[in-house]
Design a protein around this motif. Structure first.
Motif, PDB file in Angstrom:
ATOM      1  N   MET A 190       9.429   1.661  10.721  1.00 28.82           N
ATOM      2  CA  MET A 190       8.799   0.626   9.710  1.00 28.82           C
ATOM      3  C   MET A 190       9.648  -0.358   9.257  1.00 28.82           C
ATOM      4  O   MET A 190       9.133  -1.499   8.858  1.00 28.82           O
ATOM      5  CB  MET A 190       8.226   1.681   8.453  1.00 28.82           C
ATOM      6  N   GLY A 191      10.820   0.180   8.825  1.00 30.52           N
ATOM      7  CA  GLY A 191      11.494  -0.986   8.191  1.00 30.52           C
ATOM      8  C   GLY A 191      11.733  -2.165   8.916  1.00 30.52           C
ATOM      9  O   GLY A 191      11.996  -3.391   8.385  1.00 30.52           O
ATOM     10  N   LYS A 192      11.737  -2.180  10.372  1.00 36.01           N
ATOM     11  CA  LYS A 192      11.600  -3.373  11.164  1.00 36.01           C
ATOM     12  C   LYS A 192      10.555  -4.357  10.905  1.00 36.01           C
ATOM     13  O   LYS A 192      10.611  -5.657  11.276  1.00 36.01           O
ATOM     14  CB  LYS A 192      11.706  -2.799  12.610  1.00 36.01           C
ATOM     15  N   VAL A 193       9.538  -3.728  10.450  1.00 35.74           N
ATOM     16  CA  VAL A 193       8.278  -4.991  10.032  1.00 35.74           C
ATOM     17  C   VAL A 193       8.110  -5.058   8.742  1.00 35.74           C
ATOM     18  O   VAL A 193       7.162  -5.862   8.399  1.00 35.74           O
ATOM     19  CB  VAL A 193       7.054  -4.386  10.756  1.00 35.74           C
ATOM     20  N   LEU A 194       8.878  -4.497   7.534  1.00 38.48           N
ATOM     21  CA  LEU A 194       8.455  -4.738   6.189  1.00 38.48           C
ATOM     22  C   LEU A 194       9.562  -5.840   5.663  1.00 38.48           C
ATOM     23  O   LEU A 194      10.817  -5.958   6.073  1.00 38.48           O
ATOM     24  CB  LEU A 194       8.743  -3.346   5.582  1.00 38.48           C
ATOM     25  N   ASP A 230       0.821  -1.114  -0.110  1.00 37.28           N
ATOM     26  CA  ASP A 230       0.013   0.027   0.017  1.00 37.28           C
ATOM     27  C   ASP A 230       1.032   1.375  -0.058  1.00 37.28           C
ATOM     28  O   ASP A 230       2.045   1.099   0.563  1.00 37.28           O
ATOM     29  CB  ASP A 230      -0.806   0.040   1.228  1.00 37.28           C
ATOM     30  N   HIS A 231       0.077   2.342  -0.466  1.00 40.80           N
ATOM     31  CA  HIS A 231       0.925   3.661  -0.401  1.00 40.80           C
ATOM     32  C   HIS A 231       1.355   3.997   0.824  1.00 40.80           C
ATOM     33  O   HIS A 231       0.717   4.035   1.789  1.00 40.80           O
ATOM     34  CB  HIS A 231      -0.073   4.917  -0.812  1.00 40.80           C
ATOM     35  N   SER A 232       2.433   4.503   1.002  1.00 36.39           N
ATOM     36  CA  SER A 232       3.280   5.038   2.379  1.00 36.39           C
ATOM     37  C   SER A 232       2.602   6.248   2.840  1.00 36.39           C
ATOM     38  O   SER A 232       1.935   6.768   2.207  1.00 36.39           O
ATOM     39  CB  SER A 232       4.650   5.119   2.410  1.00 36.39           C
ATOM     40  N   TYR A 233       2.916   6.683   3.959  1.00 36.65           N
ATOM     41  CA  TYR A 233       1.933   7.490   4.661  1.00 36.65           C
ATOM     42  C   TYR A 233       2.178   9.233   4.161  1.00 36.65           C
ATOM     43  O   TYR A 233       1.585   9.794   4.457  1.00 36.65           O
ATOM     44  CB  TYR A 233       2.618   7.766   6.156  1.00 36.65           C
ATOM     45  N   GLY A 234       3.186   8.987   3.304  1.00 35.61           N
ATOM     46  CA  GLY A 234       3.377  10.503   2.640  1.00 35.61           C
ATOM     47  C   GLY A 234       2.360  11.092   1.466  1.00 35.61           C
ATOM     48  O   GLY A 234       2.783  12.059   0.827  1.00 35.61           O
ATOM     49  N   HIS A 235       1.541   9.933   0.919  1.00 36.86           N
ATOM     50  CA  HIS A 235       0.551  10.547   0.315  1.00 36.86           C
ATOM     51  C   HIS A 235      -0.508  11.101   0.527  1.00 36.86           C
ATOM     52  O   HIS A 235      -1.085  10.380   1.815  1.00 36.86           O
ATOM     53  CB  HIS A 235       0.044   9.065  -0.292  1.00 36.86           C
ATOM     54  N   LEU A 236      -1.043  12.256   0.419  1.00 36.76           N
ATOM     55  CA  LEU A 236      -1.873  13.044   1.056  1.00 36.76           C
ATOM     56  C   LEU A 236      -3.300  12.542   0.894  1.00 36.76           C
ATOM     57  O   LEU A 236      -4.108  12.675   1.816  1.00 36.76           O
ATOM     58  CB  LEU A 236      -1.829  14.522   0.472  1.00 36.76           C
ATOM     59  N   THR A 237      -3.589  11.641  -0.071  1.00 33.45           N
ATOM     60  CA  THR A 237      -4.981  11.252  -0.348  1.00 33.45           C
ATOM     61  C   THR A 237      -5.116   9.846  -0.076  1.00 33.45           C
ATOM     62  O   THR A 237      -5.948   9.375   0.828  1.00 33.45           O
ATOM     63  CB  THR A 237      -5.346  11.590  -1.496  1.00 33.45           C
ATOM     64  N   TYR A 238      -4.013   8.788  -0.507  1.00 26.45           N
ATOM     65  CA  TYR A 238      -4.247   7.432  -0.326  1.00 26.45           C
ATOM     66  C   TYR A 238      -3.107   6.751   0.718  1.00 26.45           C
ATOM     67  O   TYR A 238      -3.136   5.507   0.891  1.00 26.45           O
ATOM     68  CB  TYR A 238      -3.815   7.030  -1.583  1.00 26.45           C
ATOM     69  N   GLY A 239      -2.337   7.612   1.464  1.00 23.44           N
ATOM     70  CA  GLY A 239      -1.383   7.194   2.167  1.00 23.44           C
ATOM     71  C   GLY A 239      -1.869   6.438   3.465  1.00 23.44           C
ATOM     72  O   GLY A 239      -2.926   6.831   4.012  1.00 23.44           O
ATOM     73  N   ILE A 240      -1.319   5.185   3.815  1.00 28.86           N
ATOM     74  CA  ILE A 240      -1.726   4.490   5.003  1.00 28.86           C
ATOM     75  C   ILE A 240      -1.477   5.694   6.164  1.00 28.86           C
ATOM     76  O   ILE A 240      -0.610   6.304   6.274  1.00 28.86           O
ATOM     77  CB  ILE A 240      -1.048   3.075   5.040  1.00 28.86           C
ATOM     78  N   LYS A 241      -2.159   5.183   7.238  1.00 30.17           N
ATOM     79  CA  LYS A 241      -1.832   5.856   8.845  1.00 30.17           C
ATOM     80  C   LYS A 241      -0.509   5.183   9.193  1.00 30.17           C
ATOM     81  O   LYS A 241      -0.355   3.801   8.926  1.00 30.17           O
ATOM     82  CB  LYS A 241      -2.863   5.540   9.401  1.00 30.17           C
ATOM     83  N   LYS A 242       0.196   5.832   9.708  1.00 30.21           N
ATOM     84  CA  LYS A 242       1.504   5.413  10.201  1.00 30.21           C
ATOM     85  C   LYS A 242       1.493   4.085  11.045  1.00 30.21           C
ATOM     86  O   LYS A 242       2.262   2.983  10.806  1.00 30.21           O
ATOM     87  CB  LYS A 242       2.473   6.457  11.024  1.00 30.21           C
ATOM     88  N   ASP A 243       0.600   4.013  11.982  1.00 35.50           N
ATOM     89  CA  ASP A 243       0.574   2.962  12.821  1.00 35.50           C
ATOM     90  C   ASP A 243      -0.184   1.775  12.164  1.00 35.50           C
ATOM     91  O   ASP A 243       0.078   0.706  12.794  1.00 35.50           O
ATOM     92  CB  ASP A 243      -0.332   3.458  14.222  1.00 35.50           C
ATOM     93  N   ASP A 244      -0.857   1.859  11.017  1.00 33.84           N
ATOM     94  CA  ASP A 244      -1.651   0.942  10.359  1.00 33.84           C
ATOM     95  C   ASP A 244      -0.590  -0.117   9.926  1.00 33.84           C
ATOM     96  O   ASP A 244      -0.778  -1.359   9.969  1.00 33.84           O
ATOM     97  CB  ASP A 244      -2.183   1.290   9.212  1.00 33.84           C
ATOM     98  N   ILE A 245       0.889   0.069   9.571  1.00 32.44           N
ATOM     99  CA  ILE A 245       1.844  -0.917   9.135  1.00 32.44           C
ATOM    100  C   ILE A 245       1.963  -1.770  10.222  1.00 32.44           C
ATOM    101  O   ILE A 245       2.248  -2.760   9.748  1.00 32.44           O
ATOM    102  CB  ILE A 245       2.951  -0.116   8.920  1.00 32.44           C
ATOM    103  N   PHE A 246       1.906  -1.642  11.375  1.00 31.27           N
ATOM    104  CA  PHE A 246       2.207  -2.656  12.559  1.00 31.27           C
ATOM    105  C   PHE A 246       0.816  -3.626  12.685  1.00 31.27           C
ATOM    106  O   PHE A 246       0.914  -4.564  12.910  1.00 31.27           O
ATOM    107  CB  PHE A 246       2.358  -1.830  13.813  1.00 31.27           C
ATOM    108  N   ARG A 247      -0.142  -2.910  12.426  1.00 35.42           N
ATOM    109  CA  ARG A 247      -1.487  -3.897  12.152  1.00 35.42           C
ATOM    110  C   ARG A 247      -1.280  -4.768  11.168  1.00 35.42           C
ATOM    111  O   ARG A 247      -1.672  -5.674  11.126  1.00 35.42           O
ATOM    112  CB  ARG A 247      -2.606  -2.947  12.174  1.00 35.42           C
ATOM    113  N   MET A 248      -0.920  -4.113   9.971  1.00 31.92           N
ATOM    114  CA  MET A 248      -0.754  -5.006   8.884  1.00 31.92           C
ATOM    115  C   MET A 248       0.325  -6.111   9.061  1.00 31.92           C
ATOM    116  O   MET A 248       0.106  -7.263   8.450  1.00 31.92           O
ATOM    117  CB  MET A 248      -0.467  -4.252   7.600  1.00 31.92           C
ATOM    118  N   ARG A 249       1.288  -5.782   9.724  1.00 31.44           N
ATOM    119  CA  ARG A 249       2.366  -6.957   9.980  1.00 31.44           C
ATOM    120  C   ARG A 249       1.705  -8.052  10.851  1.00 31.44           C
ATOM    121  O   ARG A 249       1.811  -9.025  10.355  1.00 31.44           O
ATOM    122  CB  ARG A 249       3.556  -6.253  10.782  1.00 31.44           C
ATOM    123  N   GLU A 250       0.798  -7.804  11.597  1.00 30.63           N
ATOM    124  CA  GLU A 250       0.407  -8.548  12.586  1.00 30.63           C
ATOM    125  C   GLU A 250      -0.660  -9.636  11.550  1.00 30.63           C
ATOM    126  O   GLU A 250      -0.906 -10.628  11.748  1.00 30.63           O
ATOM    127  CB  GLU A 250      -0.468  -8.061  13.747  1.00 30.63           C
TER     128      GLU A 250
END
Length: 238
Positions: free
Chosen positions: A95-99, A39-59
């Motif tokens: 982020m890098g630790k979970v990607l 998914d688009h990373s958090y720096g996309h103004l419209t479509y970016g993920i929320k920063k904390d979501d990446i950890f939910r996605m990892r789980e």
């Protein structure tokens, strides 16, 4: 043809229409060996993920890997946005630790780091001048030099680039270039230009709905017309 992996798929965490598991199930039904969620990373103004979501996605990915362990391998990536001509991308060590991998590309919706970057958005969208082409090329080259990027997505799509210079930098940094199956980039013309450089490529569906996972039709037509060496495409087997 055998699809070994589709690394470029989106979900409801950004602007896709399906869940991670929806994408996984379609991939299994098509006999794909590895599915990547990017998914688009958090720096996309419209479509970016929320920063904390990446950890939910990892789980979620870890849970699904256990659930479908005998059927498919699931990887968690991100499609980072190239933010400026210094090569900054919306990615951090946390982020890098979970990607499992990082893709990166230029998008109009990315948050510029300065006024120059904002003006370049406008230049790409409206004027499409040589100045923007120079900027875009430098931004992608520096992104590859300054970050551990697995794939550059759809190079030249949102803003024109000097593809030969990008291909040379990709070769030097062991970065793959994407033949995107939702956009016409890499294009036939681009592939013919860079053929002598000897790059490694991946095909990406850029699926935004689950049914398009593994849909490489457009990319396969591009590959056929460009007549590139099929052994250089890393994620499909002919």
């Amino acid at each position: 043809m055998k699809i070994l992996a589709d690394y470029h798929t989106h979900t409801i965490y950004s602007h896709g229409k399906g869940t991670i598991e929806d994408n996984v199930r379609v991939a299994i039904s098509k006999g794909i060996e590895t599915i990547g969620i990017s998914d688009h990373s958090y720096g996309h103004l419209t479509y970016g993920i929320k920063k904390d979501d990446i950890f939910r996605m990892r789980e979620e990915v870890d849970f699904l890997n256990e659930k479908y362990k005998n059927q498919i391998k699931i990887l968690l990536g991100v499609e980072s946005n190239i933010l400026d001509d210094k090569g900054n991308i919306d990615y951090d060590e946390k982020m890098g630790k979970v990607l499992d991998y990082v893709m990166a590309g230029y998008h109009f919706g990315s948050k510029p780091t300065n006024l120059k970057g904002l003006l370049n958005h406008a230049n790409n969208y409206v004027f499409k001048s040589k100045k923007s082409k120079d900027y875009n090329t430098l931004a992608i080259i520096n992104a590859m030099k300054n970050n551990d990027i697995f794939v550059i997505t759809h190079p030249g799509d949102k803003g024109d680039v000097y593809i030969e210079e990008i291909a040379k930098a990709a070769k030097e940094t062991d970065t793959r270039l994407e033949i995107n199956s939702s956009h016409k980039f890499l294009s036939v013309e681009q592939l013919k230009k860079i053929e002598p450089i000897g790059n490694t490529f991946i095909v990406g569906s850029d699926a935004h709905i689950p049914s398009n996972v593994g849909n490489f039709n457009l990319a396969l037509n591009t590959i056929k017309e460009s007549n590139i060496d099929l052994s250089r495409i890393e994620n499909i087997k002919f």
